[in-house]
Design a protein around this motif. Structure first.
Motif, PDB file in Angstrom:
ATOM      1  N   UNK A  72       0.817  -1.194   0.000  1.00  0.00           N
ATOM      2  CA  UNK A  72       0.000   0.000   0.000  1.00  0.00           C
ATOM      3  C   UNK A  72       0.862   1.260   0.000  1.00  0.00           C
ATOM      4  N   UNK A  73       2.072   1.141   0.506  1.00  0.00           N
ATOM      5  CA  UNK A  73       2.997   2.274   0.551  1.00  0.00           C
ATOM      6  C   UNK A  73       3.245   2.830  -0.837  1.00  0.00           C
ATOM      7  N   UNK A  74       3.460   1.942  -1.812  1.00  0.00           N
ATOM      8  CA  UNK A  74       3.801   2.421  -3.146  1.00  0.00           C
ATOM      9  C   UNK A  74       2.612   3.083  -3.827  1.00  0.00           C
ATOM     10  N   UNK A  75       1.406   2.589  -3.569  1.00  0.00           N
ATOM     11  CA  UNK A  75       0.222   3.240  -4.124  1.00  0.00           C
ATOM     12  C   UNK A  75       0.133   4.672  -3.617  1.00  0.00           C
ATOM     13  N   UNK A  76       0.323   4.874  -2.319  1.00  0.00           N
ATOM     14  CA  UNK A  76       0.294   6.217  -1.748  1.00  0.00           C
ATOM     15  C   UNK A  76       1.387   7.085  -2.352  1.00  0.00           C
ATOM     16  N   UNK A  77       2.550   6.496  -2.554  1.00  0.00           N
ATOM     17  CA  UNK A  77       3.661   7.242  -3.141  1.00  0.00           C
ATOM     18  C   UNK A  77       3.323   7.695  -4.552  1.00  0.00           C
ATOM     19  N   UNK A  78       2.778   6.800  -5.367  1.00  0.00           N
ATOM     20  CA  UNK A  78       2.439   7.165  -6.744  1.00  0.00           C
ATOM     21  C   UNK A  78       1.343   8.215  -6.791  1.00  0.00           C
ATOM     22  N   UNK A  79       0.431   8.223  -5.810  1.00  0.00           N
ATOM     23  CA  UNK A  79      -0.610   9.259  -5.776  1.00  0.00           C
ATOM     24  C   UNK A  79       0.013  10.645  -5.616  1.00  0.00           C
ATOM     25  N   UNK A  80       1.157  10.742  -4.955  1.00  0.00           N
ATOM     26  CA  UNK A  80       1.810  12.046  -4.799  1.00  0.00           C
ATOM     27  C   UNK A  80       2.436  12.534  -6.092  1.00  0.00           C
ATOM     28  N   UNK A 114      13.502  11.226   2.163  1.00  0.00           N
ATOM     29  CA  UNK A 114      13.337  11.134   3.618  1.00  0.00           C
ATOM     30  C   UNK A 114      11.957  10.573   3.957  1.00  0.00           C
ATOM     31  N   UNK A 115      10.936  11.069   3.298  1.00  0.00           N
ATOM     32  CA  UNK A 115       9.578  10.588   3.526  1.00  0.00           C
ATOM     33  C   UNK A 115       9.460   9.111   3.152  1.00  0.00           C
ATOM     34  N   UNK A 116      10.067   8.726   2.047  1.00  0.00           N
ATOM     35  CA  UNK A 116      10.025   7.341   1.592  1.00  0.00           C
ATOM     36  C   UNK A 116      10.756   6.417   2.566  1.00  0.00           C
ATOM     37  N   UNK A 117      11.913   6.849   3.069  1.00  0.00           N
ATOM     38  CA  UNK A 117      12.656   6.041   4.040  1.00  0.00           C
ATOM     39  C   UNK A 117      11.872   5.875   5.341  1.00  0.00           C
ATOM     40  N   UNK A 118      11.266   6.954   5.802  1.00  0.00           N
ATOM     41  CA  UNK A 118      10.468   6.890   7.034  1.00  0.00           C
ATOM     42  C   UNK A 118       9.282   5.942   6.871  1.00  0.00           C
ATOM     43  N   UNK A 119       8.592   6.032   5.755  1.00  0.00           N
ATOM     44  CA  UNK A 119       7.433   5.174   5.509  1.00  0.00           C
ATOM     45  C   UNK A 119       7.863   3.710   5.409  1.00  0.00           C
ATOM     46  N   UNK A 120       9.004   3.458   4.789  1.00  0.00           N
ATOM     47  CA  UNK A 120       9.512   2.093   4.661  1.00  0.00           C
ATOM     48  C   UNK A 120       9.861   1.526   6.036  1.00  0.00           C
TER      49      UNK A 120
END
Length: 98
Positions: A1-9, A80-86
């Motif tokens: 689900x993380x990647x879906x949220x990322x692509x929405x940005x 930074x946001x991607x690392x934190x979410x991961x």
């Protein structure tokens, strides 16, 4: 689900999508769903000499199952946001396994 949220940005950013049949298409991401189905506006094939029949295509729907890679502009990626979410996702998976 993380990647879906990322692509929405990345909506309204220009991206390049490499398909499994080696066609690369560049365009503005207008929408994406959880299956990585994407709608691109102002789309164009990167190698128009190799794929001349795709030159006139401007608005595309790309099915997620045919996507090999999505190339992103470095300015669109908040590392930074991607690392934190991961990290949070890994921690949640670790806690769930206990």
């Amino acid at each position: 689900m993380l990647f879906f949220s990322f692509f929405k940005t990345l909506v309204d950013h220009e991206i390049t999508v490499e398909l499994k049949n080696e066609i690369c298409i560049r365009g503005t991401l207008k929408s994406v769903d959880q299956f990585l189905n994407m709608k691109l506006d102002n789309a164009g094939v990167v190698e128009d000499v190799r794929w001349p029949h795709l030159v006139s295509t401007k608005d595309l729907f790309i099915r997620g199952s045919v996507v090999r890679y999505v190339h992103l502009p470095s300015s669109a990626v908040d590392t930074q946001l991607l690392e934190d979410a991961t990290r949070r996702e890994a921690e949640a998976a670790k806690n769930k396994a206990k």
